[in-house]
Design a protein around this motif. Structure first.
Motif, PDB file in Angstrom:
ATOM      1  N   ARG A 221     -58.162 -59.519  76.033  1.00 18.97           N
ATOM      2  CA  ARG A 221     -57.074 -58.798  76.728  1.00 18.97           C
ATOM      3  C   ARG A 221     -56.620 -57.589  75.914  1.00 18.97           C
ATOM      4  N   SER A 222     -56.737 -57.682  74.608  1.00 14.08           N
ATOM      5  CA  SER A 222     -56.272 -56.585  73.741  1.00 14.08           C
ATOM      6  C   SER A 222     -57.165 -55.341  73.858  1.00 14.08           C
ATOM      7  N   LEU A 223     -58.300 -55.452  74.517  1.00 10.11           N
ATOM      8  CA  LEU A 223     -59.200 -54.288  74.663  1.00 10.11           C
ATOM      9  C   LEU A 223     -58.794 -53.382  75.833  1.00 10.11           C
ATOM     10  N   ASP A 224     -57.822 -53.843  76.623  1.00  6.02           N
ATOM     11  CA  ASP A 224     -57.423 -53.078  77.817  1.00  6.02           C
ATOM     12  C   ASP A 224     -56.816 -51.724  77.422  1.00  6.02           C
ATOM     13  N   THR A 225     -57.310 -50.655  78.041  1.00  8.85           N
ATOM     14  CA  THR A 225     -56.747 -49.319  77.784  1.00  8.85           C
ATOM     15  C   THR A 225     -55.744 -48.912  78.857  1.00  8.85           C
ATOM     16  N   GLY A 226     -55.768 -49.605  79.998  1.00 10.59           N
ATOM     17  CA  GLY A 226     -54.849 -49.273  81.087  1.00 10.59           C
ATOM     18  C   GLY A 226     -55.284 -48.097  81.938  1.00 10.59           C
TER      19      GLY A 226
ATOM     20  N   ASP B 161     -56.681 -42.097  92.809  1.00  9.29           N
ATOM     21  CA  ASP B 161     -55.416 -42.842  92.836  1.00  9.29           C
ATOM     22  C   ASP B 161     -55.503 -44.165  92.066  1.00  9.29           C
ATOM     23  N   ALA B 162     -56.527 -44.295  91.195  1.00 13.00           N
ATOM     24  CA  ALA B 162     -56.610 -45.497  90.360  1.00 13.00           C
ATOM     25  C   ALA B 162     -55.318 -45.635  89.552  1.00 13.00           C
ATOM     26  N   LEU B 163     -54.874 -46.869  89.385  1.00 10.95           N
ATOM     27  CA  LEU B 163     -53.624 -47.106  88.654  1.00 10.95           C
ATOM     28  C   LEU B 163     -53.786 -46.847  87.168  1.00 10.95           C
ATOM     29  N   ARG B 164     -52.762 -46.274  86.589  1.00 10.46           N
ATOM     30  CA  ARG B 164     -52.686 -46.213  85.129  1.00 10.46           C
ATOM     31  C   ARG B 164     -51.481 -47.037  84.729  1.00 10.46           C
ATOM     32  N   TYR B 165     -51.609 -47.808  83.692  1.00 10.35           N
ATOM     33  CA  TYR B 165     -50.494 -48.654  83.267  1.00 10.35           C
ATOM     34  C   TYR B 165     -50.547 -48.808  81.763  1.00 10.35           C
ATOM     35  N   ASP B 166     -49.423 -49.242  81.204  1.00  5.55           N
ATOM     36  CA  ASP B 166     -49.375 -49.480  79.764  1.00  5.55           C
ATOM     37  C   ASP B 166     -49.723 -50.950  79.530  1.00  5.55           C
ATOM     38  N   PRO B 167     -50.897 -51.231  78.973  1.00  6.62           N
ATOM     39  CA  PRO B 167     -51.302 -52.634  78.830  1.00  6.62           C
ATOM     40  C   PRO B 167     -50.374 -53.430  77.911  1.00  6.62           C
ATOM     41  N   ARG B 168     -49.593 -52.735  77.059  1.00  4.48           N
ATOM     42  CA  ARG B 168     -48.714 -53.468  76.138  1.00  4.48           C
ATOM     43  C   ARG B 168     -47.523 -54.077  76.863  1.00  4.48           C
ATOM     44  N   VAL B 169     -47.204 -53.567  78.051  1.00  6.09           N
ATOM     45  CA  VAL B 169     -46.039 -54.120  78.748  1.00  6.09           C
ATOM     46  C   VAL B 169     -46.446 -54.977  79.943  1.00  6.09           C
ATOM     47  N   GLN B 170     -47.709 -55.308  80.053  1.00  7.09           N
ATOM     48  CA  GLN B 170     -48.135 -56.184  81.159  1.00  7.09           C
ATOM     49  C   GLN B 170     -47.900 -57.637  80.823  1.00  7.09           C
TER      50      GLN B 170
ATOM     51  N   VAL C  17     -63.438 -55.067  80.779  1.00  5.55           N
ATOM     52  CA  VAL C  17     -62.575 -55.365  79.623  1.00  5.55           C
ATOM     53  C   VAL C  17     -61.718 -54.171  79.204  1.00  5.55           C
ATOM     54  N   PHE C  18     -62.175 -52.948  79.479  1.00  3.46           N
ATOM     55  CA  PHE C  18     -61.404 -51.768  79.061  1.00  3.46           C
ATOM     56  C   PHE C  18     -60.407 -51.312  80.128  1.00  3.46           C
ATOM     57  N   TYR C  19     -60.516 -51.856  81.320  1.00  2.00           N
ATOM     58  CA  TYR C  19     -59.607 -51.500  82.430  1.00  2.00           C
ATOM     59  C   TYR C  19     -59.439 -52.785  83.244  1.00  2.00           C
ATOM     60  N   GLN C  20     -58.483 -53.582  82.813  1.00  2.00           N
ATOM     61  CA  GLN C  20     -58.447 -54.975  83.285  1.00  2.00           C
ATOM     62  C   GLN C  20     -57.687 -55.166  84.583  1.00  2.00           C
ATOM     63  N   GLN C  21     -56.981 -54.164  85.024  1.00  2.00           N
ATOM     64  CA  GLN C  21     -56.382 -54.161  86.366  1.00  2.00           C
ATOM     65  C   GLN C  21     -55.313 -55.221  86.579  1.00  2.00           C
ATOM     66  N   ARG C  22     -54.565 -55.536  85.519  1.00  2.00           N
ATOM     67  CA  ARG C  22     -53.580 -56.608  85.710  1.00  2.00           C
ATOM     68  C   ARG C  22     -52.559 -56.312  86.813  1.00  2.00           C
ATOM     69  N   PRO C  23     -51.998 -55.085  86.929  1.00  2.00           N
ATOM     70  CA  PRO C  23     -51.050 -54.845  88.036  1.00  2.00           C
ATOM     71  C   PRO C  23     -51.707 -54.982  89.414  1.00  2.00           C
ATOM     72  N   MET C  24     -52.959 -54.523  89.543  1.00  2.00           N
ATOM     73  CA  MET C  24     -53.637 -54.636  90.850  1.00  2.00           C
ATOM     74  C   MET C  24     -53.959 -56.094  91.175  1.00  2.00           C
ATOM     75  N   ILE C  25     -54.327 -56.863  90.160  1.00  2.00           N
ATOM     76  CA  ILE C  25     -54.619 -58.284  90.396  1.00  2.00           C
ATOM     77  C   ILE C  25     -53.367 -58.963  90.949  1.00  2.00           C
ATOM     78  N   ALA C  26     -52.211 -58.647  90.357  1.00  2.00           N
ATOM     79  CA  ALA C  26     -50.952 -59.242  90.837  1.00  2.00           C
ATOM     80  C   ALA C  26     -50.646 -58.765  92.256  1.00  2.00           C
ATOM     81  N   HIS C  27     -50.914 -57.488  92.530  1.00  2.00           N
ATOM     82  CA  HIS C  27     -50.636 -56.935  93.861  1.00  2.00           C
ATOM     83  C   HIS C  27     -51.543 -57.597  94.911  1.00  2.00           C
ATOM     84  N   MET C  28     -52.817 -57.757  94.595  1.00  2.00           N
ATOM     85  CA  MET C  28     -53.750 -58.358  95.544  1.00  2.00           C
ATOM     86  C   MET C  28     -53.423 -59.833  95.794  1.00  2.00           C
TER      87      MET C  28
END
Ligand code: NAD
Length: 278
Positions: A255-260, A269-278, A162-173
């Motif tokens: 979803r609001s708990l995501d820190t990115g 090389d873990a991804l960092r992202y801004d969860p507010r713009v996902q 919940v704190f690192y939800q991986q939305r960009p990686m989920i889309a990539h996979m």
């Protein structure tokens, strides 16, 4: 508990499994027997955990038919060559007393992943591995591997909670049809996850705990989860996640708990992202 996901090679994998990272070898056999006895049918070990042999012996002692259990291990090998990688996987099979594994992963980018992958592909053809995948691979390492692969990874096991939800990686996979498997689905017990007010209040509405809400949040996105506990009652608790569903509004609250960003800064090389713009 028997809900499955169909991987990109047609193999069915349970959405819930039991992970044995940091389960001491002296108690691993008992823990895996407990997990199987309360209904788990997927087990996640690794060469690095030094408990493959005990997972294997529990499987044999359990009396559950081999083809009803989905077994994953992970290769850890520096200075890999094709031949050494093949030999290394056969070492896992030997330690576990198994003819085949359901899934073998490269535990993290090892530096010579192309050779390892060729060995994995040949072991699939030889019937030693049903599925192959990776762990802790992010876009640069993942894409480089796939460029020369004839089998696309079935799974990428990455830190996801919940704190690192991986939305960009989920889309990539999703572009590759590679299933996302969460490691640390309970954030390894960190960040106050079990008393988090969002998770506990949603849980109260369903008669569930924060842990169950956190797992359900992943499951409901088709993410495979492999929570770890050495306690039988928690194994049961973590498996009781198929008899309720989170509403769209509850999913949005979680979803609001995501820190990115990941919890411990590893892998590098873990991804960092801004969860507010996902
Ligand atoms: P996890 O997120 O499963 O958390 C485990 C912690 O939560 C333990 O301390 C446990 O005591 C506690 N816990 C479990 N259920 C609980 C409950 N219902 N209530 C309260 N506390 C509870 O962390 P994990 O073990 O690191 O991850 C799960 C599995 O993922 C591992 O066992 C391993 O198989 C895999 N893993 C893989 C990698 C990798 O690099 N591929 C890295 C870490 C873990």
């Amino acid at each position: 508990m028997m809900e499955t996901i169909t991987l990109n090679n047609g193999v069915k994998m349970p959405l819930l499994g039991y992970g044995v990272y940091l389960v001491d070898p002296s108690v691993t056999e008992r823990c895996v027997l407990d997990a199987l006895s309360v209904g788990y049918r997927s087990l996640d070990t690794a060469q690095y955990y030094e408990n493959e042999a005990m997972v294997g012996s529990a499987v044999h002692k359990s009396g559950v038919p081999r083809d009803e259990i989905f077994i994953t291990s992970k290769l850890c090998l520096s200075r890999a060559t094709y031949a050494r990688a093949k030999e290394n996987v056969k070492g896992s099979l030997k330690r576990m007393g198994l003819d085949y594994l359901d899934l073998m992963l490269i535990h993290w980018p090892m530096g010579n992943d192309g050779e390892i992958w060729q060995a994995f592909e040949d072991l699939v053809r030889e019937g030693c591995l049903r599925s192959i995948g990776v762990s802790n691979f992010y876009p640069s390492t993942y894409d480089a591997l796939v460029r020369n692969a004839s089998i696309v990874p079935a799974v990428n096991q990455i830190e996801t909670h919940v704190f690192y939800q991986q939305r960009p990686m989920i889309a990539h996979m999703a572009k590759y049809g590679t299933a996302v498997e969460s490691w640390g689905p309970l954030a390894e017990g960190m960040n106050g996850i079990f008393t988090n007010p969002v998770l506990t209040s949603i849980g109260a509405a369903h008669g569930k705990t924060a842990a169950q809400v956190a797992l359900r949040f992943l499951l409901q996105q088709g993410i495979i989860v492999i929570p770890k506990s050495v306690r039988r009652e928690r194994m049961i608790e973590n498996a009781a996640i198929f008899d309720f569903a989170l509403s769209e509004e509850e999913m949005a609250q979680v979803r609001s708990l995501d820190t990115g960003h990941n919890l411990e800064g590893w892998p590098s090389d873990a991804l960092r992202y801004d969860p507010r713009v996902q």
